[in-house]
Design a protein around this motif. Structure first.
Motif, short mmCIF file in Angstrom:
data_model
loop_
_atom_site.label_atom_id
_atom_site.label_comp_id
_atom_site.label_asym_id
_atom_site.label_seq_id
_atom_site.Cartn_x
_atom_site.Cartn_y
_atom_site.Cartn_z
N LEU A 166 0.34 2.59 -10.21
CA LEU A 166 0.24 3.28 -8.95
C LEU A 166 0.51 4.76 -9.11
O LEU A 166 0.87 5.44 -8.17
CB LEU A 166 1.23 2.67 -7.95
N ALA A 167 0.35 5.28 -10.30
CA ALA A 167 0.63 6.69 -10.56
C ALA A 167 -0.51 7.57 -10.11
O ALA A 167 -1.62 7.12 -9.91
CB ALA A 167 0.83 6.91 -12.07
N PRO A 168 -0.24 8.86 -9.92
CA PRO A 168 -1.32 9.80 -9.65
C PRO A 168 -2.24 9.92 -10.85
O PRO A 168 -1.86 9.59 -11.96
CB PRO A 168 -0.59 11.12 -9.37
N GLU A 212 -7.69 -1.23 -6.10
CA GLU A 212 -7.44 -0.03 -6.89
C GLU A 212 -6.14 0.64 -6.48
O GLU A 212 -5.71 0.53 -5.34
CB GLU A 212 -8.60 0.96 -6.74
N PRO A 213 -5.49 1.36 -7.40
CA PRO A 213 -4.28 2.08 -7.06
C PRO A 213 -4.60 3.30 -6.21
O PRO A 213 -5.74 3.70 -6.08
CB PRO A 213 -3.72 2.51 -8.43
N VAL A 214 -3.54 3.88 -5.65
CA VAL A 214 -3.70 5.04 -4.78
C VAL A 214 -4.36 6.20 -5.49
O VAL A 214 -5.07 7.00 -4.92
CB VAL A 214 -2.32 5.47 -4.24
N GLY A 268 0.80 -1.22 0.00
CA GLY A 268 0.00 0.00 0.00
C GLY A 268 0.83 1.27 0.00
O GLY A 268 0.45 2.27 -0.61
N ALA A 269 1.98 1.25 0.70
CA ALA A 269 2.80 2.46 0.84
C ALA A 269 3.82 2.63 -0.28
O ALA A 269 4.44 3.70 -0.37
CB ALA A 269 3.52 2.44 2.20
N TRP A 270 4.00 1.63 -1.13
CA TRP A 270 5.07 1.68 -2.12
C TRP A 270 5.01 2.89 -3.05
O TRP A 270 6.05 3.48 -3.36
CB TRP A 270 5.09 0.39 -2.94
N PRO A 271 3.83 3.31 -3.54
CA PRO A 271 3.82 4.48 -4.44
C PRO A 271 4.44 5.72 -3.79
O PRO A 271 5.17 6.46 -4.44
CB PRO A 271 2.33 4.70 -4.72
N ALA A 272 4.17 5.93 -2.51
CA ALA A 272 4.74 7.09 -1.82
C ALA A 272 6.24 6.93 -1.62
O ALA A 272 7.02 7.87 -1.80
CB ALA A 272 4.05 7.28 -0.46
#
Length: 439
Positions: free
Chosen positions: A434-436, A411-413, A250-254
Motif C-alpha cells: 500500500l505504499a506510494p 490495486e493499492p492506493v 481502503g483507508a488504512w494506508p492513509a
C-alpha cells in the motif's frame, strides 16, 4: 526494499527506532540521540516544506472543480455538518474518559517550574489571524490557516471568473501535481523518518519521565481507539449502511502514514487517493479531503484537548463544572481549524486552556509526551477526514458501492492511474503493498 510492503517497512522502522532509542538512553550515547533527532527532524521539515504550496493549490483547484459537482453548496454544508457532529462525539468521548480515569489526580509534577509554550492560541489570535496582512508572509511563515483563507478566496474568485481564469487554474493544477510528486518522494522516506522520530522520543524522555503521565497517555490512546474502532464503525453502519471493514481496508494506508508522520496535511495526497478508491466521486473528494486536512481534527482538537484540560485542572487543583465541559465541547467543534493540520496540538490546547481560564503553563507539562500521543491523534484525524466524505457520498447516493466493497481487494492506493480516467487503475493486482508509487 521495494520488494518489502510499505507497511512492513514502517513497522521495521518503528521497531528499530525503539531499539536504538533504548540503546542511546541506556548507554548514554549523546551522538546517537543527536542523530536520531536530526533524522526525525529532517523528515518532519521535508513534510512542512511541501505544506504551503500543497494546501494552496489543492484548495484552489478543489473549489474550482465544484463547478462540475451537482448540489455543490449542499455537499459543502453537509460536509461541515458531519465535521461538527463527529467532533462533538469525539470530544464527548474525551470528556467521559477524563471523568472516568482522572488522569491528573495523584500526579506529582513540579508545577512551579512549568512555563507556557512559545506558541499559544486565543480566540482573538484565532479570529484576527485568519486574514493575513501580507499574502507572501503567510507562505513564508507557513501559516496554514491564512493560506487556507487565501486559497478559498482565490478559488471562489476563479470559479466566478469562469473561462478567463482557466490558465490560472491549469497552472495551479500543474503545480499541485508537481508538489504531490515531490511529496511522494518524502513519503517514501517514512520508514527512516519513523526510526528517527520514535528513537529520539525514547532516547530523550525514557520511561522514568513518562511514568507520571502514564494514565494520561493511556487515556489518549484509549479515547482515540474508541473513536476509531467504535464511533466511526457505528456511524458507517447506522448513517451510511456501509461495511466498516471495507472502509478501513481502503483507508488504512492513509491512517498508517498519519500515525508515523504526525501530519494530516503531509498525508493528504494518500488520504485523497484512499477516499477516491473507496468510491467517493473525485470532484467531491478533491474538495472535502483538502478542506478536512486543515480543519477536521477529532484527535488533536477533540479527544486530546478534553483530556488535557481535565488533566491540567486536576494537577493545579482547579474544579471544573458543567459549564466548563460545555465550553470544551464548544472550543473543539468551532476552533479545530486552529490546529491547521501540522504536527502537534499545542495551539489548540492553549486555546482550550485559555477559554477555561486554566494555567497555560499546564500545557508545558505535557510537552514531553507530545510526540508519543501525537501519533494516535493524527491517525484519528486522518481517519475522520476519510470518513466524512465517504458518509456524505453514501447518504447522497453518489458513492460507488462496487468500488467501496472491493476496497482492499484490488490495486493499492499508489497504483498508476490512467490519465483519461483518474480514478481507474491501469493495473489490477492484489493489495500487498500500500505504499506510494516508487520514485
Amino acid at each position: 526494499m521495494r520488494k518489502i510492503p510499505f507497511s512492513v517497512q514502517i513497522l521495521l522502522g518503528l521497531v528499530a527506532g525503539v531499539a536504538l532509542g533504548l540503546v542511546a538512553r541506556t548507554a548514554d550515547l549523546a551522538w546517537l540521540t543527536s542523530t536520531l533527532h536530526t533524522v526525525g527532524g529532517l523528515f518532519v521539515q521535508l513534510l512542512k516544506l511541501a505544506v504551503p504550496p500543497l494546501v494552496f493549490t489543492a484548495i484552489v483547484v478543489s473549489v474550482v472543480r465544484l463547478r462540475g459537482v451537482a448540489n455543490a453548496a449542499r455537499l459543502a454544508w453537509k460536509t461541515l455538518l458531519w465535521f461538527g457532529v463527529t467532533a462533538l462525539i469525539a470530544v464527548g468521548v474525551g470528556i467521559g474518559l477524563g471523568l472516568l480515569t482522572n488522569p491528573g489526580r495523584g500526579v506529582n509534577l513540579d508545577t512551579a517550574g512549568a512555563t507556557a509554550p512559545q506558541r499559544t492560541g486565543s480566540w482573538t489570535d484565532f479570529l484576527t489571524g485568519i486574514v493575513p496582512t501580507n499574502p507572501v508572509g503567510a507562505f513564508v511563515e507557513g501559516n496554514v490557516l491564512q493560506i487556507v483563507f487565501l486559497a478559498l478566496a482565490v478559488g471562489a474568485a476563479a470559479l466566478l471568473v469562469g473561462p478567463a481564469a482557466e490558465p490560472f487554474v491549469a497552472f495551479n493544477q500543474a503545480l499541485l501535481e508537481i508538489v504531490q510528486k515531490a511529496l511522494w518522494w518524502v513519503i517514501r522516506l517514512a520508514p527512516i523518518g519513523t526510526l528517527g522520530l520514535i528513537g529520539n522520543a525514547v532516547a530523550s524522555y525514557g520511561w522514568d519521565l513518562l511514568a507520571p503521565l502514564a494514565t494520561f497517555t493511556t487515556a489518549v490512546y484509549v479515547g482515540c481507539a474508541i473513536v476509531l474502532l467504535v464511533v466511526y464503525p457505528l456511524l458507517l453502519v447506522a448513517a451510511g449502511r456501509l461495511n466498516p471493514l471495507r472502509f478501513y481496508a481502503g483507508a488504512w494506508p492513509a491512517i498508517e502514514l498519519a500515525f508515523v508522520s504526525r501530519s494530516s496535511v503531509g498525508t493528504m495526497p494518500v488520504t485523497q487517493r484512499a477516499v477516491e478508491r473507496l468510491g467517493v466521486p473525485r470532484e467531491y473528494a478533491s474538495f472535502a479531503v483538502p478542506f478536512g486536512a486543515t480543519t477536521k481534527m477529532d484527535g488533536c482538537a477533540a479527544v486530546y484537548p478534553a483530556l488535557a484540560a481535565i488533566f491540567v485542572a486536576q494537577v493545579f487543583g482547579i474544579h471544573l463544572g458543567v459549564t466548563d465541559y460545555l465550553l470544551i465541547a464548544f472550543v473543539s467543534v468551532v476552533g479545530s481549524a486552529a490546529t491547521a493540520g501540522l504536527t502537534g496540538a499545542i495551539v489548540m490546547l492553549t486555546l482550550t486552556l485559555g477559554t477555561l481560564g486554566l494555567p497555560l503553563a499546564g500545557a508545558g507539562l505535557l510537552l514531553a509526551i507530545d510526540p508519543i500521543v501525537d501519533m494516535i491523534r493524527t491517525a484519528t484525524n486522518v481517519a475522520g477526514q476519510a470518513l466524512v466524505p465517504t458518509l456524505v457520498a453514501a447518504r447522497e447516493g453518489t458513492l460507488d458501492r462496487d468500488a467501496y466493497d472491493s476496497a482492499g481487494r484490488r490495486e493499492p492506493v499508489d497504483a498508476p492511474t490512467d490519465p483519461a480516467h483518474p480514478t481507474r487503475s491501469t493495473v489490477d493486482r492484489p493489495a500487498d503493498d500500500l505504499a506510494p508509487a516508487p520514485a
